[in-house]
Scaffold this motif. Structure first.
Motif, PDB file in Angstrom:
ATOM      1  N   VAL A  36       0.851  -1.196   0.000  1.00 45.50           N
ATOM      2  CA  VAL A  36       0.000   0.000   0.000  1.00 45.50           C
ATOM      3  C   VAL A  36       0.886   1.245   0.000  1.00 45.50           C
ATOM      4  CG1 VAL A  36      -1.745   1.300   1.264  1.00 45.50           C
ATOM      5  CG2 VAL A  36      -1.897  -1.196   1.138  1.00 45.50           C
ATOM      6  N   VAL A  37       1.918   1.218   0.852  1.00 49.33           N
ATOM      7  CA  VAL A  37       2.848   2.338   0.912  1.00 49.33           C
ATOM      8  C   VAL A  37       3.621   2.448  -0.405  1.00 49.33           C
ATOM      9  CG1 VAL A  37       4.834   3.310   2.129  1.00 49.33           C
ATOM     10  CG2 VAL A  37       3.067   2.064   3.397  1.00 49.33           C
ATOM     11  N   THR A  38       4.062   1.295  -0.921  1.00 49.66           N
ATOM     12  CA  THR A  38       4.805   1.282  -2.183  1.00 49.66           C
ATOM     13  C   THR A  38       3.967   1.840  -3.325  1.00 49.66           C
ATOM     14  OG1 THR A  38       6.050  -0.655  -1.442  1.00 49.66           O
ATOM     15  CG2 THR A  38       6.034  -0.197  -3.810  1.00 49.66           C
ATOM     16  N   SER A  39       2.691   1.492  -3.340  1.00 47.88           N
ATOM     17  CA  SER A  39       1.797   1.983  -4.398  1.00 47.88           C
ATOM     18  C   SER A  39       1.707   3.496  -4.377  1.00 47.88           C
ATOM     19  CB  SER A  39       0.405   1.370  -4.225  1.00 47.88           C
ATOM     20  OG  SER A  39       0.452  -0.023  -4.330  1.00 47.88           O
ATOM     21  N   LEU A  40       1.554   4.040  -3.180  1.00 46.42           N
ATOM     22  CA  LEU A  40       1.477   5.491  -3.072  1.00 46.42           C
ATOM     23  C   LEU A  40       2.796   6.122  -3.508  1.00 46.42           C
ATOM     24  CD1 LEU A  40      -0.357   7.802  -2.313  1.00 46.42           C
ATOM     25  CD2 LEU A  40       0.425   7.600   0.048  1.00 46.42           C
ATOM     26  N   GLY A  41       3.902   5.446  -3.155  1.00 45.62           N
ATOM     27  CA  GLY A  41       5.205   5.948  -3.583  1.00 45.62           C
ATOM     28  C   GLY A  41       5.340   5.985  -5.095  1.00 45.62           C
ATOM     29  N   LEU A  42       4.821   4.953  -5.773  1.00 51.84           N
ATOM     30  CA  LEU A  42       4.866   4.931  -7.241  1.00 51.84           C
ATOM     31  C   LEU A  42       4.044   6.076  -7.824  1.00 51.84           C
ATOM     32  CD1 LEU A  42       4.593   1.102  -8.000  1.00 51.84           C
ATOM     33  CD2 LEU A  42       6.572   2.583  -8.411  1.00 51.84           C
ATOM     34  N   LEU A  43       2.880   6.330  -7.245  1.00 50.41           N
ATOM     35  CA  LEU A  43       2.043   7.436  -7.730  1.00 50.41           C
ATOM     36  C   LEU A  43       2.729   8.786  -7.531  1.00 50.41           C
ATOM     37  CD1 LEU A  43      -1.637   6.618  -6.699  1.00 50.41           C
ATOM     38  CD2 LEU A  43      -0.600   6.497  -8.957  1.00 50.41           C
ATOM     39  N   LEU A  44       3.642   8.850  -6.578  1.00 52.09           N
ATOM     40  CA  LEU A  44       4.332  10.109  -6.290  1.00 52.09           C
ATOM     41  C   LEU A  44       5.693  10.183  -6.974  1.00 52.09           C
ATOM     42  CD1 LEU A  44       3.500  10.430  -2.482  1.00 52.09           C
ATOM     43  CD2 LEU A  44       2.297  11.418  -4.429  1.00 52.09           C
ATOM     44  N   GLY A  45       5.911   9.317  -7.963  1.00 55.45           N
ATOM     45  CA  GLY A  45       7.138   9.404  -8.749  1.00 55.45           C
ATOM     46  C   GLY A  45       8.304   8.630  -8.184  1.00 55.45           C
ATOM     47  N   GLY A  46       8.033   7.664  -7.280  1.00 52.65           N
ATOM     48  CA  GLY A  46       9.105   6.867  -6.707  1.00 52.65           C
ATOM     49  C   GLY A  46       9.755   5.947  -7.740  1.00 52.65           C
ATOM     50  N   ARG A  47      10.895   5.373  -7.362  1.00 53.37           N
ATOM     51  CA  ARG A  47      11.650   4.528  -8.284  1.00 53.37           C
ATOM     52  C   ARG A  47      10.846   3.285  -8.635  1.00 53.37           C
ATOM     53  NH1 ARG A  47      15.263   0.274  -8.178  1.00 53.37           N
ATOM     54  NH2 ARG A  47      14.941   0.011  -5.938  1.00 53.37           N
ATOM     55  N   ALA A  48      10.839   2.953  -9.927  1.00 51.38           N
ATOM     56  CA  ALA A  48      10.099   1.784 -10.405  1.00 51.38           C
ATOM     57  C   ALA A  48      11.016   0.570 -10.399  1.00 51.38           C
ATOM     58  CB  ALA A  48       9.559   2.044 -11.814  1.00 51.38           C
ATOM     59  N   ASP A  49      10.711  -0.408  -9.543  1.00 49.97           N
ATOM     60  CA  ASP A  49      11.501  -1.636  -9.444  1.00 49.97           C
ATOM     61  C   ASP A  49      10.736  -2.751 -10.151  1.00 49.97           C
ATOM     62  OD1 ASP A  49      12.979  -3.823  -8.809  1.00 49.97           O
ATOM     63  OD2 ASP A  49      12.847  -3.583  -6.630  1.00 49.97           O
ATOM     64  N   PRO A  50      11.283  -3.289 -11.255  1.00 51.39           N
ATOM     65  CA  PRO A  50      10.559  -4.363 -11.956  1.00 51.39           C
ATOM     66  C   PRO A  50      10.326  -5.588 -11.071  1.00 51.39           C
ATOM     67  CG  PRO A  50      12.820  -4.157 -12.776  1.00 51.39           C
ATOM     68  CD  PRO A  50      12.570  -2.965 -11.907  1.00 51.39           C
ATOM     69  N   LEU A 107       4.609  16.904  -8.332  1.00 50.04           N
ATOM     70  CA  LEU A 107       3.286  17.049  -7.729  1.00 50.04           C
ATOM     71  C   LEU A 107       3.261  16.456  -6.327  1.00 50.04           C
ATOM     72  CD1 LEU A 107       1.000  16.100 -10.767  1.00 50.04           C
ATOM     73  CD2 LEU A 107       1.686  18.372 -10.011  1.00 50.04           C
ATOM     74  N   GLY A 108       3.958  15.325  -6.153  1.00 54.96           N
ATOM     75  CA  GLY A 108       3.962  14.656  -4.856  1.00 54.96           C
ATOM     76  C   GLY A 108       4.528  15.506  -3.744  1.00 54.96           C
ATOM     77  N   GLU A 109       5.464  16.408  -4.087  1.00 55.51           N
ATOM     78  CA  GLU A 109       6.048  17.283  -3.075  1.00 55.51           C
ATOM     79  C   GLU A 109       4.977  18.087  -2.349  1.00 55.51           C
ATOM     80  OE1 GLU A 109       9.336  18.348  -2.013  1.00 55.51           O
ATOM     81  OE2 GLU A 109       9.779  16.310  -2.658  1.00 55.51           O
ATOM     82  N   ASP A 110       3.935  18.468  -3.080  1.00 57.78           N
ATOM     83  CA  ASP A 110       2.871  19.292  -2.489  1.00 57.78           C
ATOM     84  C   ASP A 110       1.617  18.485  -2.164  1.00 57.78           C
ATOM     85  OD1 ASP A 110       4.342  21.716  -2.669  1.00 57.78           O
ATOM     86  OD2 ASP A 110       3.903  21.792  -4.808  1.00 57.78           O
ATOM     87  N   LEU A 111       1.674  17.169  -2.354  1.00 56.56           N
ATOM     88  CA  LEU A 111       0.490  16.341  -2.113  1.00 56.56           C
ATOM     89  C   LEU A 111       0.588  15.503  -0.848  1.00 56.56           C
ATOM     90  CD1 LEU A 111      -0.327  14.979  -5.690  1.00 56.56           C
ATOM     91  CD2 LEU A 111      -1.744  16.500  -4.310  1.00 56.56           C
ATOM     92  N   VAL A 112       1.698  14.804  -0.663  1.00 53.60           N
ATOM     93  CA  VAL A 112       1.807  13.826   0.419  1.00 53.60           C
ATOM     94  C   VAL A 112       3.165  13.951   1.094  1.00 53.60           C
ATOM     95  CG1 VAL A 112       1.732  11.375   1.025  1.00 53.60           C
ATOM     96  CG2 VAL A 112       0.290  12.237  -0.827  1.00 53.60           C
TER      97      VAL A 112
END
Length: 577
Positions: A34-48, A117-122
């Motif tokens: 759940v945390v990882t998903s939110l991180g992906l939405l906020l531009g986090g690193r994509a790990d295959p 966007l994530g900087e100002d969202l979460v």
């Protein structure tokens, strides 16, 4: 959020409450996803490696409700996104091969935009996350917003003076660094203007000289032609017997005059011969005058050629597309104006230097005022955070602010020191933590363990609640290493923070989960081939069973259920006082 094929999660929808949402579940069930998903939405690193085994890609989609005038909405629209009834749709796709794609508002965008966007969202607080408030620039911004008008008002005046100083310094630097170029340009202009002034050209003069040179260069031929033509018309004094046009014309006129009275038509021709006679006499006279006036003067011809050479040189250097003296004269006028401007730069440099010194002094006064206001606010902020930490199982922890300046010989002078300055003032702001008595205060990133760091962040956010523009906070394992009363206090403070923002907490403590407005559980089943997880919103009865499991490990234990109900009642009671 909707999560598909990410880790152990096959397909799940996460419904977050506007206030406090707790996410629980057994170890390995997929809470971290759940945390990882939110991180992906906020531009986090994509790990295959996050892509579910056997799937081509993992997809996370989110629907964000943004208030009117939100800077996030404005930035997204600027990037081409479209809002859906005030909501912004974001998606992130990660392929098993490692490719990553991002979409915002139906438009494909760089992943970097999600991070922006994530900087100002979460604001994400987790034991392995890069903490937003760990960055000194964020800490300074947090302190400034906490201080309110005491910092905002002088800081606004400081920034205006800073802007004016930058403009003056930039112009002064340009004039100073280009002094050699300007001097060279001025020298070239002076040389050219002196050259034009010495020649004193007149528009059209070159055309008249060209015609005169042509005439003087062929004076002998022209004189001979005029003399021969005159002799043919009016006779040659050296040969009286030679026939000329005038004599022949006179003979024609006398022959016609003798019989003109017999025929009007012939009379008309006689009149025309009279006219020709007058015209011939005029031409003959002009030819005689032309021959007399024409003088093959080699001195004059040389003077004309010399003048033409001077004008030709001016045309080559300063003439325009039409290659005319009028353009040379126009160049001289504009060059004279430019030379006046260049000659005036020295005076302007002196004026700008004085203005720069004046603005630097004004800026130093405002910077000192901003620093004093920050120092005053820092004491209040640190004391409030330390008081919060005392209730979060860190009774001896002390938080302080280190506000310092960096020496810089090119900076501004404050209290006898020349220090660096920028758009936010002269202060370097950093939050320090002394976790126990006798410990030296250290930056919070170095002075706290993972669990302590999350609690420090929670304490800071609670004190800071309402002033930070970020609307959502995510805490992952903020309660690590605590229990009992401290766990209850963590839950209570999360609930307090949720009064002014959206709070999402991944927790294993029932004391924390009991304070949530919405309780989500991540459940895992095993069909023997594929592990699937779902995220479920609990009803009141299901919530009692989940808290009982978290307390005693047994969902249907009577003692556990009673304790769970007691926890819920205790958590709700303070909320309604």
């Amino acid at each position: 959020m909707r999560i598909r094929d990410l880790g152990v999660i096959d397909d799940a929808v996460v419904e977050l409450a506007p206030g406090f949402t707790a996410v629980t579940g057994e170890t390995g069930a997929g809470k971290t996803m759940v945390v990882t998903s939110l991180g992906l939405l906020l531009g986090g690193r994509a790990d295959p490696g996050l892509v579910r085994n056997g799937s081509e890609r993992a997809v996370v989609e989110g629907r964000l409700h943004l208030p009117p005038g939100s800077p996030v909405a404005a930035r997204a629209v600027e990037a081409g996104a479209e809002l859906d009834d005030g909501a912004l749709l974001i998606s992130r796709t990660v392929s098993a091969e490692g490719r990553s794609r991002a979409h915002v508002g139906g438009r494909s965008v760089p992943v970097g935009l999600l991070a922006e966007l994530g900087e100002d969202l979460v604001a994400v607080h987790g034991q392995t996350d890069q903490q937003r408030l760990l960055r000194p620039a964020r800490q300074r911004g947090a302190l400034d917003r906490y201080a309110g008008e005491s910092v905002a008002e002088p800081l606004a005046r400081y920034r205006e003076v800073y802007r004016r100083l930058r403009e003056v310094s930039s112009t002064l630097e340009e004039l100073t660094t280009r002094a050699r170029e300007r001097a060279q340009e001025a020298d070239l202009l002076r040389f050219g203007l002196d050259e034009v002034a010495a020649a004193e050209p007149v528009a059209g003069e070159d055309e008249g000289l060209s015609a005169e040179a042509e005439r003087l260069g062929h004076a002998d031929a022209l004189s001979s032609a005029a003399t021969l033509a005159h002799a043919a018309l009016a006779g040659d004094p050296a040969d009286p017997e030679a026939l000329d046009a005038g004599t022949l014309l006179a003979q024609s006129r006398r022959a016609l005059d003798a019989v003109r009275h017999h025929d009007e038509r012939l009379a008309a021709l006689a009149d025309r011969l009279n006219e020709v006679g007058y015209l011939l006499a005029d031409v003959a006279g002009d030819l005689a005058g032309y021959a007399d006036d024409l003088d093959a003067d080699p001195v004059r011809l040389a003077a004309v050629e010399d003048r033409r050479a001077v004008l030709s040189q001016l045309l080559r250097k300063y003439g325009g597309p039409e290659n005319s003296l009028a353009e040379v004269i126009a160049w001289a006028e504009s060059g004279s104006a430019r030379l006046s401007e260049l000659d005036g730069d020295d005076d302007r440099i002196d004026e700008l230097g004085a203005r720069e010194t004046e603005l630097r002094g004004e800026l130093a006064e405002l910077a000192a005022e901003v620093s004093a206001a920050r120092q005053a606010a820092a004491g209040r902020f640190a004391a409030a955070v330390s008081a919060e930490l005392a209730e979060l199982a860190m009774p001896h922890a002390r938080v302080t602010f280190a506000i310092s300046q960096v020496d810089d010989l090119s900076g501004i002078e404050i209290e006898g020191r020349t220090v660096a300055y920028g758009p936010h003032g002269v202060d370097e702001v950093e939050v320090l933590l002394a976790p126990h008595p006798g410990a030296q205060p250290r930056p919070i990133a170095k002075g706290a363990s993972g669990g302590e760091l999350s609690r420090v962040m929670l304490a800071v956010e609670v004190v800071f609640a309402g002033a930070d523009p970020v609307p959502t906070y995510l805490f992952d394992e903020v309660d690590a290493g605590v229990g009992g009363k401290a766990a209850v206090e963590i839950g209570r403070r999360l609930a307090k923070l949720a009064e002014s923002a959206q709070v999402v907490v991944v927790t294993h403590l029932p004391q924390v989960a009991a304070f949530a407005d919405r309780h989500l559980v991540v459940e895992k089943t095993n069909d023997g081939t594929v592990t699937r997880s779902g995220v479920k919103v609990l009803t009141d009865e299901e919530r009692v069973r989940e808290l009982s499991r978290m307390l005693a490990g047994l969902e249907d234990s009577e003692l556990g259920r009673a304790h769970a109900e007691e926890l819920l009642a205790a958590a709700r009671a303070p909320r309604h006082r």
